[in-house]
Design an enzyme around this catalytic site. Sequence first.
Site, PDB file in Angstrom:
ATOM      1  N   ILE A 121       0.814  -1.213   0.000  1.00  0.00           N
ATOM      2  CA  ILE A 121       0.000   0.000   0.000  1.00  0.00           C
ATOM      3  C   ILE A 121       0.847   1.263   0.000  1.00  0.00           C
ATOM      4  CG2 ILE A 121      -2.004  -1.071   1.095  1.00  0.00           C
ATOM      5  CD1 ILE A 121      -1.037   0.055   3.765  1.00  0.00           C
ATOM      6  N   VAL A 141       5.280   2.748  -0.736  1.00  0.00           N
ATOM      7  CA  VAL A 141       6.701   2.502  -0.916  1.00  0.00           C
ATOM      8  C   VAL A 141       7.459   3.758  -0.524  1.00  0.00           C
ATOM      9  CG1 VAL A 141       6.473   0.774  -2.729  1.00  0.00           C
ATOM     10  CG2 VAL A 141       6.525   3.171  -3.343  1.00  0.00           C
ATOM     11  N   VAL A 164       5.443  -0.823   2.355  1.00  0.00           N
ATOM     12  CA  VAL A 164       4.431  -0.871   3.406  1.00  0.00           C
ATOM     13  C   VAL A 164       3.317  -1.800   2.937  1.00  0.00           C
ATOM     14  CG1 VAL A 164       2.849   0.445   4.849  1.00  0.00           C
ATOM     15  CG2 VAL A 164       4.973   1.510   4.044  1.00  0.00           C
ATOM     16  N   ASP A 188      10.072  16.571   7.483  1.00  0.00           N
ATOM     17  CA  ASP A 188       9.599  16.114   6.173  1.00  0.00           C
ATOM     18  C   ASP A 188       8.083  16.258   6.093  1.00  0.00           C
ATOM     19  OD1 ASP A 188       9.943  15.203   3.609  1.00  0.00           O
ATOM     20  OD2 ASP A 188       9.977  13.084   4.143  1.00  0.00           O
TER      21      ASP A 188
END
Length: 803
Positions: free
Chosen positions: A476, A478, A484, A593
């Site tokens: 689901i 990356v 993931v 981030d």
Amino acid sequence: TFSPKDNFYIACGSNEKISTPDGKTYESDQDAHGFLSAEDKYLVSDPNANVPSKIYSSARVFLKDATYTFTLQDSGWHWVRLHFLPIKTDVFKLESASFNVYTNEVTLLHSFSATNLTMKEYLIHVKSQRFSIRFEPQKNSAAFINAIEVSTAPDKLIGDSGQSLSPVGQFHGLSHSSLETMYRVNVGGSLITADNDTLGRTWVKDDGYIKNKNMAKDVNVQTNIIKYPNGVTPYIAPQTVYASAAEMADANTMEQSFNVSWEFPVEKSYDYLVRLHFCDIVSTALNDLYFNVYINGKTAISALDLSSITGKLATPNFQDIVVDSSLVDQDKVSVQIGPSTLDSGAKNAILNGVEVFKMNNTVSSLDGEFGPDGKAAFAGKHKKTVAAVGFAMMFGAFVGLGAMVIKWHKRPQDWQRRNSFSSWLLPLHAGDSTVFGKSNYGSNKSSIFTTGGLGRRFTFDEIKESTKNFAASGVIGVGGFGNVYIGTLDGTQVAVKRGNPHSEQGINEFMTEIQMLSKLRHKHLVSLIGYCDENSEMILVYEYMSNGPLRDHLYGKNMPPLSWKQRLEISIGAARGLHYLHTGSAQGIIHRDVKTTNILLDENFVAKMADFGLSKDGPGQQADHVSTAVKGSFGYLDPEYFRKQQLTDKSDVYSFGVVLLEVLCARPAINPALSREQVNLAEWAMNCKRKGMLEKILDPVLVGSINPESMKKFAEAAEKCLAEYGCDRPTMGDVLWNLEYALQIQEASAQGKTEDASTNLNSTAASAPVAVEPSAIIPEQTQAIDEQSGTALLAQFSNLSGR
């Protein structure tokens, strides 16, 4: 064209000046006699020699120590190039000459002999304006030199920092190093001679270094399409380097599982600076090329996305990577490129150029273990120190081994059924609720949601079963860390992030994420449920956020558009999560981030901050910033942080301002496909706001449903976040208050329209009732420390009657 302040070129032993095609003029030996201090004067020449340049047709020979001394206009980076060719003479057998060469600060050559034409190139960070080069013949031998170059190099040619492979992280101090050029390769292109380079360098073809030429395909474009970005100049490498590249052969086939490799023989016992040059000249669109870079088998760069760095195609980029001597175990530096495991983008990888520099060792030597002062790397007291350290390590090892033997004999009967060998052998677990106490991880039937710092430790078998053996259909998400997967544990859906155990970057982010999430609990932060470290795995288990990242609901996925009220509530939730990060502990945490892909939405569209792999502890009360290398995402990066490399919580505030504009406009932070003034969302939106043209940037689906005052308040909050200087930006608490106020305005407006529509429902069919969007109010949970602000107070104020 670069004009060096210092420019010394000497044709040693020559009786005339020599001009070369690259524009250099070498002084004759007589004209340069003022630079030389020598007890003897032996000049040799061979006018008829078949040499590539006349500078090699003569030489100066020394039987005793001799020193060239130059008075420089400025300190800093300087090129030093030494040219050697043993000329045939009746007096000296120069091919057998053995000698040392030193500068003030570094040993350049030790017991050196030149049997054929040799050019040695160095980059020396000179600290004094008097710079010397000393030639020292070995006993019963001679020294010689054909030509010397000493010239200024651009200050920004070599920065102070690079990426370190071992230990993983930033390497600082390059400006204090001396470098020897080992290789300079134009990958996929032709030979570039000194007269065609911006700094008189020579770039050779990669034919002699690529392991299997059949795995690569050369690509070339016109040099005029190469456009340098800010921070990269033609001095780094000429356009010719970036206009050619090697890509994977058959790059667009369905399955690409090989790497393209280059190998460069080097000497052990030294660190090496590897500079890799990249320029995407193979893609036809942005964000279509993701690839991995490996050096000596270690991941140097994972899922490199040149588009996110440069924002354009055909735009040069370079990466500096320091390879520790411990990684040079086979007398070589190998560089490999290969496709990323990401599902998106072309299965391809590129490389445009490679430079390999040897770095001086601990005694300031680039050749051997003797420094310019004559000291050996392990002389005198250093040997005693090494012996003492070795004895201490040996003693410690015996003590540790004895303790483990005792522990082994006292091992529990069911140790084989424990989660891991370390769970009973080692006395301390990072995530246990007790220290030197009994672990509560023994039962595999324990509740998923625990209050321990790291949650539950899962077995690898549990993780495999929950993800159906990491089925590709269950991916689901990356990222640089890894994939993931969606999984089910004890009947509850979870998100399982599996890191690559061979990726040093992954290990770093894994540890950071564990450290951060172990001390964070808030309803607007994605919760860590548990982890698995069995068999060197790096697996984190999170709560599952069924509605995915915020970005998917704004653009690019054709999902139903979010209402303005939903967008406000999502923005408020994310702001609460960030506010908690900044203020929830004495030191505070900086996310570093913040972007729309790191704001996840649960089944009720409750926003939660995610991905703490780049997070840093704040400076606390003793300082106002954290000095650190710049990391983050292109388009969201705080310009002040980028300039100063000083990180504060106001850097997160700037990034959040960009997020707010994405929420308002439903477009990416950077979109190179748009006109020049619209490429950068922050710049374009703020320009429109200053001109009073907010409607121009508004997501079209919101037109007619958004209250102008609510939009104005929201845009003002974004504008304050994007102030150029951090000291002028608000705190996340202030941003939160403004967003809650914008929501109050919108709700009051919607309520008023609903009442008006209800009153006029039977009077006319022309006025249709205003549709009220379904509420996405955040469900009540445990009260967090920052939830006493804003909405509740404003709701109380709105019920007060005015005069």
